[in-house]
Write a protein that holds these residues in place. Structure first.
Motif, mmCIF file in Angstrom:
data_model
loop_
_atom_site.group_PDB
_atom_site.id
_atom_site.type_symbol
_atom_site.label_atom_id
_atom_site.label_comp_id
_atom_site.label_asym_id
_atom_site.label_seq_id
_atom_site.Cartn_x
_atom_site.Cartn_y
_atom_site.Cartn_z
ATOM 1 N N ASP A 408 -22.694 -0.754 -2.193
ATOM 2 C CA ASP A 408 -21.461 -1.623 -2.257
ATOM 3 C C ASP A 408 -21.385 -1.920 -3.734
ATOM 4 O OD1 ASP A 408 -20.134 -1.883 0.663
ATOM 5 O OD2 ASP A 408 -22.230 -2.433 0.576
ATOM 6 N N ILE A 409 -22.189 -2.444 -4.488
ATOM 7 C CA ILE A 409 -22.172 -2.728 -5.754
ATOM 8 C C ILE A 409 -23.423 -2.034 -6.663
ATOM 9 C CG2 ILE A 409 -22.652 -4.965 -7.458
ATOM 10 C CD1 ILE A 409 -21.548 -6.682 -5.048
ATOM 11 N N ARG A 410 -22.739 -1.503 -7.810
ATOM 12 C CA ARG A 410 -23.966 -0.755 -8.600
ATOM 13 C C ARG A 410 -23.889 -1.867 -10.032
ATOM 14 N NH1 ARG A 410 -25.564 4.249 -6.584
ATOM 15 N NH2 ARG A 410 -23.992 4.650 -5.049
ATOM 16 N N ILE A 411 -25.116 -2.106 -10.434
ATOM 17 C CA ILE A 411 -25.231 -3.146 -11.538
ATOM 18 C C ILE A 411 -26.147 -2.359 -12.753
ATOM 19 C CG2 ILE A 411 -26.210 -5.160 -12.229
ATOM 20 C CD1 ILE A 411 -24.120 -6.054 -10.405
ATOM 21 N N ALA A 412 -25.767 -2.383 -13.846
ATOM 22 C CA ALA A 412 -26.921 -1.871 -15.069
ATOM 23 C C ALA A 412 -27.887 -2.690 -15.128
ATOM 24 C CB ALA A 412 -26.042 -1.711 -16.340
ATOM 25 N N ALA A 413 -29.024 -2.551 -15.080
ATOM 26 C CA ALA A 413 -30.137 -3.405 -15.313
ATOM 27 C C ALA A 413 -30.216 -3.956 -16.528
ATOM 28 C CB ALA A 413 -31.500 -2.475 -15.189
ATOM 29 N N GLY A 414 -30.430 -5.285 -16.588
ATOM 30 C CA GLY A 414 -30.385 -6.172 -17.820
ATOM 31 C C GLY A 414 -29.237 -6.761 -18.097
ATOM 32 N N THR A 415 -27.987 -6.426 -17.211
ATOM 33 C CA THR A 415 -26.736 -7.208 -17.583
ATOM 34 C C THR A 415 -26.928 -8.508 -16.738
ATOM 35 O OG1 THR A 415 -25.880 -6.214 -15.549
ATOM 36 C CG2 THR A 415 -25.423 -5.156 -18.038
ATOM 37 N N VAL A 416 -25.900 -9.517 -17.115
ATOM 38 C CA VAL A 416 -25.632 -10.735 -16.411
ATOM 39 C C VAL A 416 -24.165 -10.743 -16.043
ATOM 40 C CG1 VAL A 416 -25.333 -13.297 -17.201
ATOM 41 C CG2 VAL A 416 -27.110 -12.027 -18.131
ATOM 42 N N GLU A 417 -24.173 -10.966 -14.752
ATOM 43 C CA GLU A 417 -22.701 -11.140 -13.954
ATOM 44 C C GLU A 417 -22.513 -12.578 -13.807
ATOM 45 O OE1 GLU A 417 -21.677 -8.209 -11.616
ATOM 46 O OE2 GLU A 417 -22.040 -6.560 -12.988
ATOM 47 N N GLU A 418 -21.112 -12.762 -13.806
ATOM 48 C CA GLU A 418 -20.660 -13.999 -13.155
ATOM 49 C C GLU A 418 -19.695 -13.561 -11.973
ATOM 50 O OE1 GLU A 418 -19.527 -17.639 -15.101
ATOM 51 O OE2 GLU A 418 -17.541 -17.286 -14.112
ATOM 52 N N TRP A 419 -20.152 -14.131 -10.495
ATOM 53 C CA TRP A 419 -19.676 -13.768 -9.616
ATOM 54 C C TRP A 419 -18.795 -15.072 -8.974
ATOM 55 C CZ3 TRP A 419 -23.443 -10.773 -5.679
ATOM 56 C CH2 TRP A 419 -23.837 -9.754 -6.594
ATOM 57 N N THR A 420 -17.646 -14.749 -8.395
ATOM 58 C CA THR A 420 -16.784 -15.715 -7.717
ATOM 59 C C THR A 420 -16.791 -15.328 -6.403
ATOM 60 O OG1 THR A 420 -15.596 -16.190 -9.545
ATOM 61 C CG2 THR A 420 -14.539 -17.039 -7.479
ATOM 62 N N ILE A 421 -17.424 -16.158 -5.454
ATOM 63 C CA ILE A 421 -17.565 -15.696 -4.069
ATOM 64 C C ILE A 421 -16.699 -16.420 -3.129
ATOM 65 C CG2 ILE A 421 -19.185 -15.628 -2.284
ATOM 66 C CD1 ILE A 421 -21.352 -15.452 -4.485
ATOM 67 N N ARG A 422 -15.531 -15.906 -2.702
ATOM 68 C CA ARG A 422 -14.354 -16.614 -2.129
ATOM 69 C C ARG A 422 -14.807 -16.508 -0.434
ATOM 70 N NH1 ARG A 422 -10.210 -12.880 -2.384
ATOM 71 N NH2 ARG A 422 -8.724 -14.490 -1.443
ATOM 72 N N ASN A 423 -14.390 -17.398 0.064
ATOM 73 C CA ASN A 423 -14.322 -17.663 1.654
ATOM 74 C C ASN A 423 -13.174 -17.629 2.334
ATOM 75 O OD1 ASN A 423 -14.885 -18.309 4.135
ATOM 76 N ND2 ASN A 423 -16.406 -19.960 4.062
ATOM 77 N N THR A 424 -12.467 -16.801 2.953
ATOM 78 C CA THR A 424 -11.208 -16.842 3.570
ATOM 79 C C THR A 424 -11.214 -17.633 4.811
ATOM 80 O OG1 THR A 424 -11.122 -14.523 4.188
ATOM 81 C CG2 THR A 424 -10.444 -15.129 1.989
ATOM 82 N N SER A 425 -12.264 -17.851 5.345
ATOM 83 C CA SER A 425 -12.433 -18.121 6.894
ATOM 84 C C SER A 425 -12.729 -19.546 6.957
ATOM 85 C CB SER A 425 -13.508 -17.583 7.459
ATOM 86 O OG SER A 425 -14.826 -18.156 7.164
ATOM 87 N N GLY A 426 -12.470 -20.184 8.100
ATOM 88 C CA GLY A 426 -12.486 -21.693 8.650
ATOM 89 C C GLY A 426 -13.952 -22.280 8.893
ATOM 90 N N MET A 427 -14.788 -21.112 8.257
ATOM 91 C CA MET A 427 -16.270 -21.937 8.296
ATOM 92 C C MET A 427 -16.747 -21.383 7.059
ATOM 93 S SD MET A 427 -17.671 -19.539 11.626
ATOM 94 C CE MET A 427 -19.157 -20.322 11.777
ATOM 95 N N ASP A 428 -18.093 -22.610 7.144
ATOM 96 C CA ASP A 428 -18.944 -22.074 5.572
ATOM 97 C C ASP A 428 -19.744 -20.758 6.013
ATOM 98 O OD1 ASP A 428 -17.857 -24.768 5.315
ATOM 99 O OD2 ASP A 428 -19.962 -25.791 5.528
ATOM 100 N N HIS A 429 -20.134 -20.316 5.024
ATOM 101 C CA HIS A 429 -20.950 -19.043 4.995
ATOM 102 C C HIS A 429 -21.912 -19.336 3.761
ATOM 103 C CE1 HIS A 429 -18.544 -16.880 7.844
ATOM 104 N NE2 HIS A 429 -17.498 -17.241 7.144
ATOM 105 N N PRO A 430 -23.261 -19.334 4.134
ATOM 106 C CA PRO A 430 -24.334 -19.401 3.231
ATOM 107 C C PRO A 430 -24.530 -18.079 2.504
ATOM 108 C CG PRO A 430 -25.345 -19.772 5.092
ATOM 109 C CD PRO A 430 -23.884 -19.760 5.525
ATOM 110 N N PHE A 431 -24.189 -17.953 1.150
ATOM 111 C CA PHE A 431 -24.416 -16.359 0.581
ATOM 112 C C PHE A 431 -25.816 -16.444 0.029
ATOM 113 C CE2 PHE A 431 -24.248 -13.838 -3.051
ATOM 114 C CZ PHE A 431 -23.465 -12.369 -2.594
ATOM 115 N N HIS A 432 -26.369 -15.301 0.147
ATOM 116 C CA HIS A 432 -27.665 -14.978 -0.195
ATOM 117 C C HIS A 432 -27.869 -13.661 -0.955
ATOM 118 C CE1 HIS A 432 -32.054 -14.609 -0.454
ATOM 119 N NE2 HIS A 432 -32.127 -13.765 0.571
ATOM 120 N N LEU A 433 -28.490 -13.737 -1.937
ATOM 121 C CA LEU A 433 -29.013 -12.543 -2.602
ATOM 122 C C LEU A 433 -30.381 -12.221 -2.877
ATOM 123 C CD1 LEU A 433 -28.089 -9.877 -4.643
ATOM 124 C CD2 LEU A 433 -28.126 -11.698 -6.522
ATOM 125 N N HIS A 434 -30.660 -11.104 -2.441
ATOM 126 C CA HIS A 434 -32.117 -10.939 -2.752
ATOM 127 C C HIS A 434 -32.752 -10.529 -4.126
ATOM 128 C CE1 HIS A 434 -33.088 -9.358 1.875
ATOM 129 N NE2 HIS A 434 -32.225 -10.481 1.760
#
Ligand code: C2O
Ligand code: CU
Ligand code: CU
Length: 495
Positions: A408-434
């Motif tokens: 789904d997502i391809r990243i060039a090694a060594g870069t720094v990204e800023e992600w905005t993670i939106r939640n369109t649902s009525g419940m909390d979701h704990p977002f986790h990145l390995h």
């Protein structure tokens, strides 16, 4: 490490209101042994047992090699037993203690009747080959040896391990398969920290029952995210933690619940946050309470104030509803939890003056802010009608359910990204990145390194991620593990 298996005589009937623990949990002060002399998590189902922690396995000469056998077991529970999934017969499994630069070798034996595998949550190690590869599947009766090279530059902190076989993560983790990993370095030798009473607290809320039916959940319950019958600390119900007024307590806490949020507070004491998911803060930050979403960790320092009993509690919290069934399904399908006692800090008078909190706990470089991003990206967590598994809801990130064949997502090694993670649902979701830790830019919290962050219902968070140090293909997902199993997960490749 071992602890006396004899337990304080405690005769009584406990009812854990609002938790659905029914019937009497009685103990006659008898010894309960979980066999083999292991100190790990013999849940006796009786409040007020002495605090105990899982067995500790430490690396020596740069290496720790362990075998973890995943298998069902009956663990002591009151006058009876409860069905649980265990590593080496205990839940939680052993605490693995390693240092930067170590090699960690884990042979996972699958004694379950279904596939499983292993993930080292939060460790900055390769996600490929025989390392932290969540695409490995270990069939029943088989074993797999994972070898993790922990970089010399790895931050010290509190991490954990648990199964990650897509589709059965929630039942396996909530069934009891989880354990802590501690990475130690010189920060742990700082005088004030080395002198503190260090304790591991694995929080979990299994369902209580005699057979494997405790692992089952209806589609409605899975959509909401399963919550269990009792909230346990290291497998124990409301244990008593002994302390003295002249020593600091240093607690490493992991939320190993499948779905439950723990809004932690200690009666009569502020919490001094020492570290978050991925390492230490520069200095302790004082908070009245700390919200710990599934997957998150926190390190706390506590300065016991006065002799007496002080309750560590999870305060009432509402993580929102899937909108399906609301509270109509016997209370199991909404995200509200009531105030729950987790443990009691039993403080005795010390012989010297109270221990002082350290002014700093890490050097500035450990927690330097992530540099400005080279790219930005928006991710959208959503729950939709139809199209989901079992005819229920769909659980998506950017409109897609998990497919291990898609990247789904391809990243060039060594870069720094800023992600905005939106939640369109009525419940909390704990977002986790390995693999790659991040810092949360918004909302501003205590700072420090994170790998899991709660994205509130109909809200958003912004994080900055340096994709440095390691390359490979792995996943990001909601850590309400039923949501992960239902597809709220994507694949990321850094190359
Ligand atoms: Cu704790 Cu992908 O998980
Ligand atoms: Cu993880
Ligand atoms: Cu979720």
């Amino acid at each position: 490490m071992s602890y006396p298996l004899s337990r304080r005589a405690f005769l009584g009937v406990i009812g854990v209101s609002g938790l659905g623990v029914s019937g009497a949990a009685l103990a006659l002060g008898a010894c309960s042994s979980n066999g083999g002399g292991s100190s790990g998590g013999s849940a006796d189902g009786v409040a007020g047992a002495a605090f105990a922690a899982p067995e500790v396995l430490r690396s020596a000469n740069g290496r720790l090699a362990v075998t973890l056998r995943a298998a069902p077991a009956q663990l002591p529970w009151g006058t009876t037993t409860r069905y649980a999934l265990t590593y080496n017969g205990s839940s939680p499994g052993p605490t693995l203690v390693v240092a930067p630069g170590d090699e960690l070798v884990i042979t996972l034996e699958n004694g379950l009747d279904e596939p499983t595998n292993l993930h080292t949550h939060g460790l900055h190690v390769s996600p490929g080959g025989d390392a932290d590869n969540v695409f490995v599947m270990v069939a029943p009766g088989k074993s797999h040896t994972y070898t993790y090279a922990i970089p010399r530059t790895h931050r010290s902190g509190t991490f954990w391990y648990h199964p990650h076989h897509h589709g059965s993560v929630a039942p396996q983790v909530s069934g009891g398969l989880a354990g802590m990993i501690v990475v130690r370095d010189a920060l742990d030798d700082l005088a004030a920290i080395a002198a503190a009473d260090e304790r591991v607290l694995v929080l979990a809320d299994p369902r209580i029952g005699r057979d494997r039916g405790v692992l089952d959940a209806s589609m409605m319950t899975r959509m909401q995210g399963r919550q269990g019958d009792a909230v346990l600390v290291n497998g124990l119900l409301q244990p008593d933690l002994g302390a003295t007024t002249d020593r600091l307590q240093h607690w490493r806490i992991v939320n190993a619940s499948a779905s439950r949020y723990h809004r932690l507070a200690l009666d009569g004491h502020p919490l001094h946050v020492l570290g978050t998911d991925g390492g230490r803060l520069a200095a302790p930050v004082e908070r009245a309470e700390v919200l710990l979403a599934p997957g998150e960790r926190v390190e706390l320092l506590i300065a016991p104030t006065a002799p007496g009993r002080h309750v560590l509690r999870a305060r009432a919290y509402d993580r929102g509803s899937s909108g399906m069934g609301g509270g109509m399904m016997g209370g199991g399908s909404n995200g509200r939890t009531s105030d729950v006692a987790l443990a009691t800090l039993v403080v005795a008078a010390g012989t010297s003056a109270g221990a002082a909190l350290p002014a700093t706990v890490a050097d500035a470089a450990t927690v330097a802010p992530v540099p400005a991003p080279t790219a930005t990206r928006t991710l959208t967590l959503a729950m939709g009608m139809g199209g989901g598994m079992g005819g229920g809801m769909s659980f998506t990130i950017d409109g897609r359910s998990f497919d291990d064949a898609r990247t789904d997502i391809r990243i060039a090694a060594g870069t720094v990204e800023e992600w905005t993670i939106r939640n369109t649902s009525g419940m909390d979701h704990p977002f986790h990145l390995h693999v790659w830790a991040f810092q949360v830019v918004e909302p501003a919290g205590v700072g420090g390194w994170k790998d899991t962050v709660s994205v509130p219902a109909n809200g958003q968070v912004r994080i900055r991620i340096p994709f440095t140090g390691l390359t490979g293909r792995t996943v990001y997902h909601c850590h309400i593990l039923d949501h992960e199993d239902l597809g709220m997960m994507g694949v990321i490749e850094v190359a």
